[in-house]
Design a protein around this motif. Structure first.
Motif, PDB file in Angstrom:
ATOM      1  N   LEU A  77       0.814  -1.212   0.000  1.00 25.04           N
ATOM      2  CA  LEU A  77       0.000   0.000   0.000  1.00 25.04           C
ATOM      3  C   LEU A  77       0.848   1.263   0.000  1.00 25.04           C
ATOM      4  CD1 LEU A  77      -2.854   1.195   0.149  1.00 25.04           C
ATOM      5  CD2 LEU A  77      -2.678   1.077   2.622  1.00 25.04           C
ATOM      6  N   PHE A  78       1.935   1.275   0.752  1.00 20.43           N
ATOM      7  CA  PHE A  78       2.803   2.442   0.839  1.00 20.43           C
ATOM      8  C   PHE A  78       4.170   2.167   0.229  1.00 20.43           C
ATOM      9  CE2 PHE A  78      -0.143   2.764   4.443  1.00 20.43           C
ATOM     10  CZ  PHE A  78      -0.751   3.959   4.108  1.00 20.43           C
ATOM     11  N   GLY A  79       4.232   1.296  -0.768  1.00 22.43           N
ATOM     12  CA  GLY A  79       5.516   0.934  -1.347  1.00 22.43           C
ATOM     13  C   GLY A  79       6.131  -0.215  -0.576  1.00 22.43           C
ATOM     14  N   PRO A  80       7.407  -0.488  -0.827  1.00 15.80           N
ATOM     15  CA  PRO A  80       8.047  -1.615  -0.129  1.00 15.80           C
ATOM     16  C   PRO A  80       8.158  -1.344   1.368  1.00 15.80           C
ATOM     17  CG  PRO A  80       9.663  -0.338  -1.358  1.00 15.80           C
ATOM     18  CD  PRO A  80       8.318   0.209  -1.716  1.00 15.80           C
ATOM     19  N   LEU A  81       8.006  -2.384   2.140  1.00 15.66           N
ATOM     20  CA  LEU A  81       8.131  -2.245   3.594  1.00 15.66           C
ATOM     21  C   LEU A  81       9.609  -2.233   3.936  1.00 15.66           C
ATOM     22  CD1 LEU A  81       5.342  -4.657   4.828  1.00 15.66           C
ATOM     23  CD2 LEU A  81       5.301  -2.171   4.758  1.00 15.66           C
ATOM     24  N   GLU A  82      10.087  -1.071   4.330  1.00 16.87           N
ATOM     25  CA  GLU A  82      11.502  -0.962   4.665  1.00 16.87           C
ATOM     26  C   GLU A  82      11.719  -1.497   6.068  1.00 16.87           C
ATOM     27  OE1 GLU A  82      10.464   2.776   4.084  1.00 16.87           O
ATOM     28  OE2 GLU A  82      10.492   2.563   1.923  1.00 16.87           O
ATOM     29  N   PHE A  83      12.133  -0.658   6.972  1.00 18.12           N
ATOM     30  CA  PHE A  83      12.455  -1.095   8.328  1.00 18.12           C
ATOM     31  C   PHE A  83      11.256  -1.052   9.260  1.00 18.12           C
ATOM     32  CE2 PHE A  83      12.323   3.070  10.238  1.00 18.12           C
ATOM     33  CZ  PHE A  83      12.535   3.908   9.151  1.00 18.12           C
ATOM     34  N   SER A  84      10.173  -0.423   8.834  1.00 23.32           N
ATOM     35  CA  SER A  84       9.047  -0.285   9.758  1.00 23.32           C
ATOM     36  C   SER A  84       7.738  -0.653   9.075  1.00 23.32           C
ATOM     37  CB  SER A  84       8.969   1.142  10.280  1.00 23.32           C
ATOM     38  OG  SER A  84       8.651   2.015   9.215  1.00 23.32           O
ATOM     39  N   ARG A  85       6.772  -0.946   9.880  1.00 27.93           N
ATOM     40  CA  ARG A  85       5.418  -1.177   9.396  1.00 27.93           C
ATOM     41  C   ARG A  85       4.652   0.130   9.513  1.00 27.93           C
ATOM     42  NH1 ARG A  85       7.046  -5.322   7.089  1.00 27.93           N
ATOM     43  NH2 ARG A  85       7.174  -7.269   8.204  1.00 27.93           N
ATOM     44  N   ARG A  86       3.590   0.251   8.754  1.00 31.23           N
ATOM     45  CA  ARG A  86       2.796   1.470   8.811  1.00 31.23           C
ATOM     46  C   ARG A  86       1.374   1.107   9.217  1.00 31.23           C
ATOM     47  NH1 ARG A  86       6.192   2.515   4.223  1.00 31.23           N
ATOM     48  NH2 ARG A  86       7.700   4.067   4.835  1.00 31.23           N
ATOM     49  N   ASP A  87       0.816   1.918  10.057  1.00 27.73           N
ATOM     50  CA  ASP A  87      -0.509   1.687  10.606  1.00 27.73           C
ATOM     51  C   ASP A  87      -1.499   2.608   9.896  1.00 27.73           C
ATOM     52  OD1 ASP A  87      -2.811   1.477  12.116  1.00 27.73           O
ATOM     53  OD2 ASP A  87      -1.768   1.575  14.037  1.00 27.73           O
ATOM     54  N   LEU A  88      -2.325   2.039   9.010  1.00 26.77           N
ATOM     55  CA  LEU A  88      -3.237   2.835   8.196  1.00 26.77           C
ATOM     56  C   LEU A  88      -4.250   3.595   9.054  1.00 26.77           C
ATOM     57  CD1 LEU A  88      -4.154   3.716   5.415  1.00 26.77           C
ATOM     58  CD2 LEU A  88      -5.540   1.648   5.280  1.00 26.77           C
ATOM     59  N   VAL A  89      -4.755   2.977  10.111  1.00 31.70           N
ATOM     60  CA  VAL A  89      -5.716   3.655  10.985  1.00 31.70           C
ATOM     61  C   VAL A  89      -5.064   4.858  11.648  1.00 31.70           C
ATOM     62  CG1 VAL A  89      -7.165   3.419  13.026  1.00 31.70           C
ATOM     63  CG2 VAL A  89      -7.079   1.571  11.352  1.00 31.70           C
ATOM     64  N   ALA A  90      -3.860   4.683  12.166  1.00 33.71           N
ATOM     65  CA  ALA A  90      -3.151   5.797  12.800  1.00 33.71           C
ATOM     66  C   ALA A  90      -2.883   6.912  11.793  1.00 33.71           C
ATOM     67  CB  ALA A  90      -1.850   5.314  13.419  1.00 33.71           C
ATOM     68  N   ILE A  91      -2.534   6.541  10.575  1.00 27.91           N
ATOM     69  CA  ILE A  91      -2.292   7.542   9.531  1.00 27.91           C
ATOM     70  C   ILE A  91      -3.579   8.307   9.222  1.00 27.91           C
ATOM     71  CG2 ILE A  91      -1.755   7.805   7.073  1.00 27.91           C
ATOM     72  CD1 ILE A  91       0.286   5.517   7.448  1.00 27.91           C
ATOM     73  N   ASN A  92      -4.706   7.612   9.128  1.00 28.91           N
ATOM     74  CA  ASN A  92      -5.979   8.286   8.844  1.00 28.91           C
ATOM     75  C   ASN A  92      -6.390   9.225   9.967  1.00 28.91           C
ATOM     76  OD1 ASN A  92      -6.345   7.178   6.324  1.00 28.91           O
ATOM     77  ND2 ASN A  92      -7.554   5.461   7.069  1.00 28.91           N
ATOM     78  N   ILE A  93      -6.190   8.819  11.207  1.00 27.50           N
ATOM     79  CA  ILE A  93      -6.526   9.681  12.345  1.00 27.50           C
ATOM     80  C   ILE A  93      -5.636  10.923  12.331  1.00 27.50           C
ATOM     81  CG2 ILE A  93      -6.462   9.867  14.862  1.00 27.50           C
ATOM     82  CD1 ILE A  93      -7.310   6.882  14.915  1.00 27.50           C
ATOM     83  N   GLN A  94      -4.337  10.731  12.116  1.00 28.17           N
ATOM     84  CA  GLN A  94      -3.421  11.876  12.086  1.00 28.17           C
ATOM     85  C   GLN A  94      -3.726  12.801  10.920  1.00 28.17           C
ATOM     86  OE1 GLN A  94      -1.188  12.537  14.564  1.00 28.17           O
ATOM     87  NE2 GLN A  94      -1.171  14.512  13.547  1.00 28.17           N
ATOM     88  N   ARG A  95      -4.056  12.245   9.762  1.00 27.52           N
ATOM     89  CA  ARG A  95      -4.393  13.064   8.596  1.00 27.52           C
ATOM     90  C   ARG A  95      -5.634  13.914   8.883  1.00 27.52           C
ATOM     91  NH1 ARG A  95      -5.636   9.304   4.334  1.00 27.52           N
ATOM     92  NH2 ARG A  95      -3.441   8.820   4.408  1.00 27.52           N
ATOM     93  N   ALA A  96      -6.634  13.329   9.537  1.00 25.02           N
ATOM     94  CA  ALA A  96      -7.842  14.085   9.880  1.00 25.02           C
ATOM     95  C   ALA A  96      -7.515  15.224  10.838  1.00 25.02           C
ATOM     96  CB  ALA A  96      -8.879  13.152  10.504  1.00 25.02           C
ATOM     97  N   ARG A  97      -6.654  14.970  11.800  1.00 27.35           N
ATOM     98  CA  ARG A  97      -6.261  16.020  12.741  1.00 27.35           C
ATOM     99  C   ARG A  97      -5.458  17.105  12.028  1.00 27.35           C
ATOM    100  NH1 ARG A  97      -4.483  12.490  18.076  1.00 27.35           N
ATOM    101  NH2 ARG A  97      -6.567  11.685  18.528  1.00 27.35           N
ATOM    102  N   ASP A  98      -4.565  16.703  11.130  1.00 26.31           N
ATOM    103  CA  ASP A  98      -3.761  17.678  10.386  1.00 26.31           C
ATOM    104  C   ASP A  98      -4.634  18.604   9.543  1.00 26.31           C
ATOM    105  OD1 ASP A  98      -1.405  16.681  11.406  1.00 26.31           O
ATOM    106  OD2 ASP A  98      -0.873  15.538   9.599  1.00 26.31           O
ATOM    107  N   HIS A  99      -5.715  18.049   8.998  1.00 24.40           N
ATOM    108  CA  HIS A  99      -6.592  18.831   8.130  1.00 24.40           C
ATOM    109  C   HIS A  99      -7.733  19.502   8.890  1.00 24.40           C
ATOM    110  CE1 HIS A  99      -4.751  17.852   4.285  1.00 24.40           C
ATOM    111  NE2 HIS A  99      -4.501  16.660   4.813  1.00 24.40           N
ATOM    112  N   GLY A 100      -7.756  19.337  10.196  1.00 20.50           N
ATOM    113  CA  GLY A 100      -8.737  20.035  11.016  1.00 20.50           C
ATOM    114  C   GLY A 100     -10.148  19.481  10.941  1.00 20.50           C
ATOM    115  N   LEU A 101     -10.288  18.188  10.667  1.00 16.96           N
ATOM    116  CA  LEU A 101     -11.634  17.608  10.677  1.00 16.96           C
ATOM    117  C   LEU A 101     -12.186  17.671  12.096  1.00 16.96           C
ATOM    118  CD1 LEU A 101     -11.545  14.428   8.434  1.00 16.96           C
ATOM    119  CD2 LEU A 101     -12.448  16.670   7.904  1.00 16.96           C
ATOM    120  N   PRO A 102     -13.455  17.994  12.239  1.00 13.89           N
ATOM    121  CA  PRO A 102     -14.041  18.048  13.584  1.00 13.89           C
ATOM    122  C   PRO A 102     -14.239  16.658  14.173  1.00 13.89           C
ATOM    123  CG  PRO A 102     -15.679  18.588  11.916  1.00 13.89           C
ATOM    124  CD  PRO A 102     -14.378  18.406  11.200  1.00 13.89           C
ATOM    125  N   ASP A 103     -14.613  16.634  15.433  1.00 11.16           N
ATOM    126  CA  ASP A 103     -14.829  15.369  16.124  1.00 11.16           C
ATOM    127  C   ASP A 103     -16.093  14.669  15.620  1.00 11.16           C
ATOM    128  OD1 ASP A 103     -17.161  15.890  18.282  1.00 11.16           O
ATOM    129  OD2 ASP A 103     -15.949  17.696  18.010  1.00 11.16           O
TER     130      ASP A 103
END
Length: 124
Positions: A4-30
């Motif tokens: 999903l995010f290209g080859p997995l290098e040294f770390s795994r990526r958490d899609l849920v955490a990324i979506n929550i952070q993206r919403a906060r970065d863009h100022g989505l309300p609660d």
């Protein structure tokens, strides 16, 4: 899914955490503010997020309790992120009321905004 995010290098990526952070970065309300904006009633208790029962037991009781603890054991789900609570609304038949309303609104806006939509009689 592992690409999903290209080859997995040294770390795994958490899609849920990324979506929550993206919403906060863009100022989505609660969660409750979004529900209100779409004309849906506010949830006044954590159990109202998903009260679907499966075999006479609450379907999402444990995940909702975990989320309540993460958000500080408050009595109301007022500051919970939209993505987290929206996923917990899910039923065995599909997405819950909030995401269903958001998805419907988006599809209607796409259709109504397309002057070449086949049902649009004003496109000549």
């Amino acid at each position: 899914m592992e690409h999903l995010f290209g080859p997995l290098e040294f770390s795994r990526r958490d899609l849920v955490a990324i979506n929550i952070q993206r919403a906060r970065d863009h100022g989505l309300p609660d969660y409750n503010t979004v529900r209100e904006a779409y004309g849906l009633p506010r949830r006044h208790a954590w159990e109202e997020i998903n009260n679907f029962t499966l075999n006479d037991t609450l379907y999402m009781k444990e995940p909702i309790e975990n989320l309540r603890r993460v958000y500080g054991n408050t009595s109301k789900p007022d500051n919970v992120d939209l993505f987290s609570a929206g996923l917990l609304e899910t039923t065995p038949n599909g997405v819950g009321e909030t995401f269903r309303t958001i998805i419907l609104d988006q599809f209607l806006r796409i259709r109504h905004g397309d002057r070449f939509w086949f049902e649009n009689t004003n496109n000549g």
